[in-house]
Design an enzyme around this catalytic site. Structure first.
Site, PDB file in Angstrom:
ATOM      1  N   LYS A 120      22.237  43.876  41.349  1.00 16.67           N
ATOM      2  CA  LYS A 120      21.398  43.505  40.215  1.00 16.67           C
ATOM      3  C   LYS A 120      20.146  44.387  40.180  1.00 16.67           C
ATOM      4  O   LYS A 120      19.769  44.908  39.129  1.00 16.67           O
ATOM      5  CB  LYS A 120      21.026  42.022  40.342  1.00 16.67           C
ATOM      6  N   ARG A 175      15.637  35.816  41.461  1.00  8.12           N
ATOM      7  CA  ARG A 175      17.102  35.739  41.522  1.00  8.12           C
ATOM      8  C   ARG A 175      17.628  36.503  42.724  1.00  8.12           C
ATOM      9  O   ARG A 175      17.069  37.538  43.099  1.00  8.12           O
ATOM     10  CB  ARG A 175      17.726  36.395  40.286  1.00  8.12           C
ATOM     11  N   GLY A 204      28.011  31.429  44.980  1.00  9.96           N
ATOM     12  CA  GLY A 204      27.782  30.675  46.217  1.00  9.96           C
ATOM     13  C   GLY A 204      26.375  30.896  46.732  1.00  9.96           C
ATOM     14  O   GLY A 204      25.859  30.159  47.555  1.00  9.96           O
ATOM     15  N   MET A 219      22.090  31.486  46.057  1.00  7.65           N
ATOM     16  CA  MET A 219      21.121  30.690  45.324  1.00  7.65           C
ATOM     17  C   MET A 219      21.091  31.042  43.835  1.00  7.65           C
ATOM     18  O   MET A 219      21.212  32.203  43.463  1.00  7.65           O
ATOM     19  CB  MET A 219      19.729  30.926  45.893  1.00  7.65           C
ATOM     20  N   ARG A 251      25.942  44.522  34.517  1.00  8.13           N
ATOM     21  CA  ARG A 251      26.783  44.808  35.684  1.00  8.13           C
ATOM     22  C   ARG A 251      28.195  45.075  35.191  1.00  8.13           C
ATOM     23  O   ARG A 251      28.534  44.700  34.066  1.00  8.13           O
ATOM     24  CB  ARG A 251      26.772  43.634  36.664  1.00  8.13           C
ATOM     25  N   HIS A 303      55.383  29.883  60.067  1.00 10.41           N
ATOM     26  CA  HIS A 303      56.694  30.070  59.439  1.00 10.41           C
ATOM     27  C   HIS A 303      56.613  29.860  57.936  1.00 10.41           C
ATOM     28  O   HIS A 303      57.073  30.678  57.140  1.00 10.41           O
ATOM     29  CB  HIS A 303      57.700  29.102  60.079  1.00 10.41           C
ATOM     30  N   ARG A 346      64.592  40.938  58.951  1.00  2.62           N
ATOM     31  CA  ARG A 346      64.669  40.031  60.100  1.00  2.62           C
ATOM     32  C   ARG A 346      66.043  39.372  60.064  1.00  2.62           C
ATOM     33  O   ARG A 346      66.250  38.415  59.329  1.00  2.62           O
ATOM     34  CB  ARG A 346      63.580  38.963  60.023  1.00  2.62           C
ATOM     35  N   SER A 377      57.705  50.934  64.544  1.00  2.00           N
ATOM     36  CA  SER A 377      57.171  50.080  63.490  1.00  2.00           C
ATOM     37  C   SER A 377      56.210  49.098  64.166  1.00  2.00           C
ATOM     38  O   SER A 377      56.596  48.376  65.087  1.00  2.00           O
ATOM     39  CB  SER A 377      58.309  49.334  62.799  1.00  2.00           C
ATOM     40  N   ASN A 429      51.768  41.339  63.867  1.00  2.00           N
ATOM     41  CA  ASN A 429      51.631  39.880  64.047  1.00  2.00           C
ATOM     42  C   ASN A 429      51.632  39.572  65.546  1.00  2.00           C
ATOM     43  O   ASN A 429      50.711  38.941  66.076  1.00  2.00           O
ATOM     44  CB  ASN A 429      52.795  39.130  63.396  1.00  2.00           C
ATOM     45  N   CYS A 467      54.903  46.735  59.989  1.00  2.15           N
ATOM     46  CA  CYS A 467      55.663  45.696  59.293  1.00  2.15           C
ATOM     47  C   CYS A 467      55.077  44.302  59.538  1.00  2.15           C
ATOM     48  O   CYS A 467      55.643  43.303  59.116  1.00  2.15           O
ATOM     49  CB  CYS A 467      57.132  45.742  59.670  1.00  2.15           C
ATOM     50  N   TYR A 484      54.364  54.834  56.389  1.00  2.00           N
ATOM     51  CA  TYR A 484      54.537  53.773  55.397  1.00  2.00           C
ATOM     52  C   TYR A 484      53.949  52.453  55.880  1.00  2.00           C
ATOM     53  O   TYR A 484      53.698  52.267  57.071  1.00  2.00           O
ATOM     54  CB  TYR A 484      56.029  53.581  55.057  1.00  2.00           C
TER      55      TYR A 484
HETATM   56  C1  PEP Z   1      55.336  41.248  63.987  1.00  2.00           C
HETATM   57  O1  PEP Z   1      55.285  40.729  65.079  1.00  2.00           O
HETATM   58  O2  PEP Z   1      54.361  41.795  63.441  1.00  2.00           O
HETATM   59  C2  PEP Z   1      56.577  41.231  63.203  1.00  2.00           C
HETATM   60  C3  PEP Z   1      56.648  41.859  62.044  1.00  2.00           C
HETATM   61  O3  PEP Z   1      57.598  40.489  63.674  1.00  2.00           O
HETATM   62  P1  PEP Z   1      57.696  38.889  63.565  1.00  2.00           P
HETATM   63  O4  PEP Z   1      56.630  38.448  62.623  1.00  2.00           O
HETATM   64  O5  PEP Z   1      59.062  38.625  63.070  1.00  2.00           O
HETATM   65  O6  PEP Z   1      57.482  38.489  64.976  1.00  2.00           O
END
Ligand code: PEP
Ligand code: MG
Length: 875
Positions: free
Chosen positions: A23, A93, A102, A104, A337, A455, A561, A764, A768, A831, A851
């Site tokens: 601003k 402001r 969120g 003030m 803005r 899941h 998977r 890959s 996770n 992945c 990728y």
């Molecule tokens: C991961 O672990 O990032 C993965 C893609 O495999 P999963 O989520 O199936 O364990």
């Protein structure tokens, strides 16, 4: 030189956004452009950071700077702050780098007190206006600065109206308002134990401090987490001379956009109201007029206004959202803005601005938020209905979109009722792979437990189904089929609506609509693809998902998977038979039953990909996930297999693991039961041969071995794969190309990636598991404690949603470079869920991965994020 913490508008410019906030930077820029802006100054974001560093106090040197700037403002306006004859009034402001709901709200009319109000009344010859301004100020200051409940003041207004027997505020006279001011001050004194502050300097410093404080309020935290805004940015504060739109019929106020923010049409869009202050437009007491009417009402001002709007849009080369005030026939711009807009509008505006030569394609693609594209791909709630609805609970926004249906408490029930044409929302404590068919059948999925990579969340995102996960406020009794929230009980006949974008849950029916995708989307995405270098694949386990992803522009599958195929009704029995087999021979028999089904799945997937690459992962999860858990299911299985229920029970018990995520899973399964890997390899290669020979597609399957921690594990499983593949090709008398590679998802694999690359043709990154194991906390349980981590500012983001670049990212970067040292042309991808998160995609681009792979509905988002990364950081 001492650091400067306060900048006059004329000292700033648009490039100083980080220091003086969005601003402030725009007010400065407008001032430099010669646009009529009520003058003022900005207290910097660094002053906010300093306020926190100093233990929540505003340093006296900063107060001195503020007072000097007020003196300057007095000079140029000829008014005096706190004067009893000619008072200077200001607004205060907040203004962070990016606009942030969120924080003030605005405080207007600051500087008024019992004496200044008399002066204002005399000066304007309008006591009603003066006392109305004063009562508004007391109300705003008390509420937003001092935390006195707004309601208490509203009550006073209602009492005043009742006493007069009038309906609307505007019917109160100057004397009524004078009386109201007295009552407001009494409310204040009662609540705060002291008189309403009469010293304007105190009012000002208190207000500035309140803006700093609001940077740290819970609403701001939530907004920052959702939008990736770091807490160290801080907010700036703008202090600006007041101009009044409520001084009579030659005054007014308005909010305008230079283009239509809903659909992107190139037309001035907005509303205004004569004789009103900004809040009246918002409050809805009087109905504002469409801005076009100003042309009839005041053609001279309208022309000036339109000229400035055009200047601003040309200057910023983007659609502007502006606030104007007309004070006694003089036009002022209070702010401008880049306007917020719907996804449809964002795409149309970006394309239009390229086509009229204002922007290059590279510039245009930076104008659309990748996350916004989501809304174009999923159903949304009908706006009007949503406005009327009130959420009863909030969970994690696990998979975007909106869903409405009657409550189904089990997957079977969801499937059955959906088949009968009913719309249902599947409500579970948590989902398990067995629920898959119910999840497919449901409009949306709501779980009580589980985080962003639970899941339910992962599967729902994959399917593009709306999901709210981890909604702890719900009490679900799966036996009794009841859902309890806030003391009210709902059953299978009740409607529930869930918003997977906000996490809101509504115990009522809300209509959903599928937004239209216009031709601009396509044009825009073609530019995105021209620009980006990083490829985008998809995580897909079924031909349906693969097809969907290809429609969204996926360039292959980055993760299939295979276990998700095991749960289908027609094969789960054979899978269980295989797991419970006591001899190798029995296991092979069961695997022989699965083989043709797997082969058929792979053929269909290859066909959906039309020759694009497919990374297929060998079986990964702990085997007990496939086994029956309820007594009834165990009985059924015992009958099918012709064994005793006790037999089944003890087998299931023997498969129990204390820590299944770190147990018998991944490549460990293939080490123990190589015949599983043999069957899967056979299905993959036989399918590739079938498709290559019969359909003429060049399929090069990439066989991926999960959860490797040591090169010897990889070598062991790879030998099984290669031996089987060679056997199959020998049998069929045909050769196909295939690759063998691995997931990098255990820290040890990242650390030893150079030796692993000797055996792997591709990596890959399974971020996770890599996040789970690097942080040492479970991906299924972390949601339970992460909220406390956010509250305590230990973490600002869910590391399962946004890649932790400092920690986990370091492992990824190191493994990528070690892998390339050994094998120059090693193919590198990601992945984990992070493959669909814009900032993580940018990271993957920057470290040179080939990728990213994400769920089908995130493919367009990842394509855009990849192109933006290329524009920001060419490679
Ligand atoms: C991961 O672990 O990032 C993965 C893609 O495999 P999963 O989520 O199936 O364990
Ligand atoms: Mg994994």
């Amino acid at each position: 030189m001492e650091k400067k913490y306060v900048y006059l508008f004329k000292e700033g410019n648009a490039s100083m956004r980080n220091l003086i906030g969005g601003k402030g930077a725009n007010l400065a820029e407008m001032t430099n452009l010669g646009i009529p802006v009520p003058q003022g100054f900005t207290v910097t974001t660094e002053a906010c950071t300093k306020y926190y560093d100093d233990g929540k106090v505003v340093a006296s040197s900063i107060i001195d700077e503020i007072e000097n700037s007020m003196k300057y403002l007095e000079e140029i306006t000829g008014k005096e702050f706190g004067s009893t004859t000619n008072p200077l009034l200001v607004s205060v402001r907040s203004g962070a780098r990016v606009s942030m709901p969120g924080m003030m709200d605005t405080i207007l009319n600051l500087g008024l007190n019992d004496e200044a109000v008399v002066a204002l009344a005399e000066q304007t010859n309008n006591p009603r206006f003066a006392y109305d301004s004063y009562r508004r100020f007391i109300q705003m200051f008390s509420d937003v600065v001092m935390g006195v409940e707004k309601r208490l003041f509203e009550d006073e207004i209602d009492k005043a109206k009742e006493a007069k027997g009038v309906e609307v505020d505007t019917d109160l006279t100057a004397d009524d308002l004078k009386e109201l001011v007295k009552n407001f001050k009494e409310v204040y004194k009662k609540e705060k134990g002291e008189d309403f502050p009469q010293d304007p300097k105190k009012q000002l410093i208190e207000s500035i401090t309140a803006v700093f404080r609001s940077w740290d309020n819970p609403r701001a935290h939530v907004y920052r987490r959702l939008n990736d805004i770091p807490s160290e940015w801080g907010t700036a504060v703008n202090v600006q001379q007041m101009v009044f739109g409520n001084k009579g019929e030659t005054s007014g106020t308005g909010v305008v956009f230079s283009r239509n923010p809903a659909n992107g049409e190139n037309e001035i869009y907005g509303e205004y109201l004569m004789n009103a202050q900004g809040e009246d437009v918002v409050a809805g007491i009087r109905t504002p007029l469409p801005i076009a009417q100003l042309e009839e009402q005041n053609p001279v001002i309208y022309k000036e206004f339109i000229d400035i709007v055009n200047t601003l849009e040309k200057h910023y080369r983007d659609m502007q959202d502006m606030e104007i005030t007309i004070e006694e026939g003089k036009l002022y711009f209070l702010q401008t803005r880049n306007g917020k807009r719907t996804a449809q509008a964002a795409l149309k505006i970006a394309v239009d601005l390229v086509e009229d030569g204002t922007l290059t394609k590279e510039e245009a693609i930076l104008k659309v938020e990748p996350k916004q594209l989501d809304t174009l791909l999923h159903p949304a709630f009908y706006d009007e209905d949503l406005k009327r609805a009130t959420p009863v609970a909030k969970g994690l926004p696990a998979s975007p979109g909106a869903a409405c249906g009657k409550i189904a408490f089990t997957a079977e029930e969801a499937k059955e009722r959906a088949q009968n044409g009913e719309n249902v929302v599947l409500v579970r404590l948590e989902t398990s792979p067995e629920d898959i068919e119910g999840m497919i059948a449901a409009q949306g999925i709501l779980t009580v437990r589980g985080g962003m990579t639970s899941h339910a969340a992962v599967v729902a995102r994959g399917m593009g189904t709306c999901c709210v996960a981890g909604c702890g406020a719900l009490k679900v009794n799966e036996e009794k089929k009841t859902l309890e929230v806030n003391g009210k009980v709902y059953n299978a006949e009740d409607y529930i609506s869930i918003d997977g974008t906000s996490g809101n849950v509504y115990a009522e029916k809300i209509k959903t609509v599928t937004p239209e995708i216009t031709g601009h989307f396509k044009t825009f995405m073609e530019w995105v693809d021209e620009i980006r270098k990083l490829k985008v694949r998809t995580n897909a386990d079924t031909p349906r998902d693969a097809k969907q992803a290809v429609e969204f522009g996926a360039e292959g599958i980055g993760l299939c998977r295979t276990e998700h195929m095991f749960f289908a009704e027609d094969r789960i029995l054979a899978v269980r038979e295989m797991i419970l087999a006591k001899t190798l021979e029995d296991r092979k028999k069961a695997l022989d039953k699965i083989l043709p089904m797997q082969r058929a799945d792979f053929i269909a997937i290859y066909e959906a990909l039309k020759g694009m690459p497919a990374t297929i992962r060998l079986l990964d999860p702990p085997l007990h996930e496939f086994l029956p858990h309820t007594l009834e299911d165990m009985k059924n299985l015992a009958k099918e297999l012709d064994v005793s229920v006790d037999d089944i029970k003890s087998e299931v018990d023997s498969k129990h693991e204390f820590n299944p995520m770190m147990g018998h899973r991944g490549c460990r399964l293939a080490v123990t039961y190589p015949e599983i890997a043999e069957m899967q390899t056979r299905a993959i290669i036989e399918a590739a041969i079938a498709v290559t020979v019969e359909r003429g597609y060049e399929v090069v399957p990439e066989i991926m071995i999960p959860l490797i921690g040591d090169v010897k594990e990889l070598k062991f499983v790879k030998d099984v794969v290669v031996k089987t593949a060679e056997e199959v090709m020998e049998e069929k008398g045909t050769k196909v190309d295939y690759k063998v590679g691995t997931m990098i998802e255990i820290p040890r694999a990242a650390l030893t990636a150079d030796s692993i690359a000797k055996e792997a043709e591709f990596f890959s990154f399974g971020t996770n598991d890599l996040t789970q194991m690097t942080f040492g906390f479970s991906r299924d349980d972390a949601a339970k404690f992460l909220n406390s981590y956010y509250d305590s500012k230990i973490y600002e983001q869910d590391p399962f949603a946004k890649l932790d670049q400092n920690g986990v990212g370091q492992l990824v970067e190191m493994a990528a470079s070690k892998g390339r040292e050994t094998r120059k042309d090693i193919k590198l991808g990601i992945c984990g869920e992070h493959g669909g998160d814009p900032s993580s995609v940018e990271f993957c681009h920057n470290i040179g991965l080939d990728y990213v792979s994400c769920s089908p509905f995130r493919v367009p988002l990842a394509r855009l994020a990849a192109a933006q990364a290329q524009v920001k950081n060419k490679r």
